[in-house]
Design a protein around this motif. Structure first.
Motif, PDB file in Angstrom:
ATOM      1  N   ALA A 146      45.247  26.605 -19.428  1.00  0.00           N
ATOM      2  CA  ALA A 146      46.018  26.426 -20.656  1.00  0.00           C
ATOM      3  C   ALA A 146      45.943  24.984 -21.139  1.00  0.00           C
ATOM      4  O   ALA A 146      45.799  24.051 -20.353  1.00  0.00           O
ATOM      5  CB  ALA A 146      47.470  26.813 -20.415  1.00  0.00           C
ATOM      6  N   GLN A 203      55.011  25.667 -19.318  1.00  0.00           N
ATOM      7  CA  GLN A 203      54.654  26.746 -18.409  1.00  0.00           C
ATOM      8  C   GLN A 203      55.664  27.884 -18.460  1.00  0.00           C
ATOM      9  O   GLN A 203      55.303  29.049 -18.388  1.00  0.00           O
ATOM     10  CB  GLN A 203      54.518  26.217 -16.987  1.00  0.00           C
ATOM     11  CG  GLN A 203      53.268  25.423 -16.771  1.00  0.00           C
ATOM     12  CD  GLN A 203      53.155  24.884 -15.356  1.00  0.00           C
ATOM     13  OE1 GLN A 203      54.147  24.749 -14.640  1.00  0.00           O
ATOM     14  NE2 GLN A 203      51.936  24.575 -14.953  1.00  0.00           N
ATOM     15  N   GLU A 208      55.037  29.817 -21.583  1.00  0.00           N
ATOM     16  CA  GLU A 208      53.839  30.637 -21.410  1.00  0.00           C
ATOM     17  C   GLU A 208      54.125  31.866 -20.549  1.00  0.00           C
ATOM     18  O   GLU A 208      53.670  32.968 -20.848  1.00  0.00           O
ATOM     19  CB  GLU A 208      52.746  29.790 -20.758  1.00  0.00           C
ATOM     20  CG  GLU A 208      51.437  30.494 -20.577  1.00  0.00           C
ATOM     21  CD  GLU A 208      50.405  29.608 -19.903  1.00  0.00           C
ATOM     22  OE1 GLU A 208      49.382  30.152 -19.463  1.00  0.00           O
ATOM     23  OE2 GLU A 208      50.610  28.385 -19.811  1.00  0.00           O
ATOM     24  N   GLN A 251      56.426  34.123 -22.546  1.00  0.00           N
ATOM     25  CA  GLN A 251      55.773  34.447 -23.805  1.00  0.00           C
ATOM     26  C   GLN A 251      56.716  34.304 -24.987  1.00  0.00           C
ATOM     27  O   GLN A 251      56.678  35.090 -25.936  1.00  0.00           O
ATOM     28  CB  GLN A 251      55.148  35.844 -23.772  1.00  0.00           C
ATOM     29  CG  GLN A 251      54.051  35.965 -22.754  1.00  0.00           C
ATOM     30  CD  GLN A 251      53.430  37.336 -22.721  1.00  0.00           C
ATOM     31  OE1 GLN A 251      53.844  38.239 -23.433  1.00  0.00           O
ATOM     32  NE2 GLN A 251      52.438  37.496 -21.875  1.00  0.00           N
TER      33      GLN A 251
END
Length: 78
Positions: free
Chosen positions: A2, A38, A41, A44
């Motif tokens: 990422a 993080q 991610e 979401q």
């Protein structure tokens, strides 16, 4: 892998070499932003964002002290 966008304020960059602990503050800010990215991610969703793809919930953070060669860092661990 990422890609993360790290934001730094001007005061932090100016104090980087002028004050003691400048590198520690820089590293602390970068690591805290990576931890938050993080979590976004993984879940979401950004903080306070409501989406259909959301995988879970944020439950705050707790402080964790990390001792490094540049000094003590206080990380906000999600």
């Amino acid at each position: 892998m990422a890609l993360y966008q790290i934001n730094l304020d001007d005061a932090l960059l100016h104090g980087l070499f002028q004050q003691d602990g400048g590198v520690a503050r820089l590293l602390e800010q970068v690591l805290n932003q990576i931890l938050q990215a993080q979590v976004a991610e993984q879940i979401q969703a950004a903080p306070y964002e409501r989406t259909e793809e959301r995988q879970g919930y944020r439950n705050g953070t707790y402080p964790h002290t990390l001792t490094t060669r540049v000094g003590r860092l206080t990380l906000r661990v999600p």
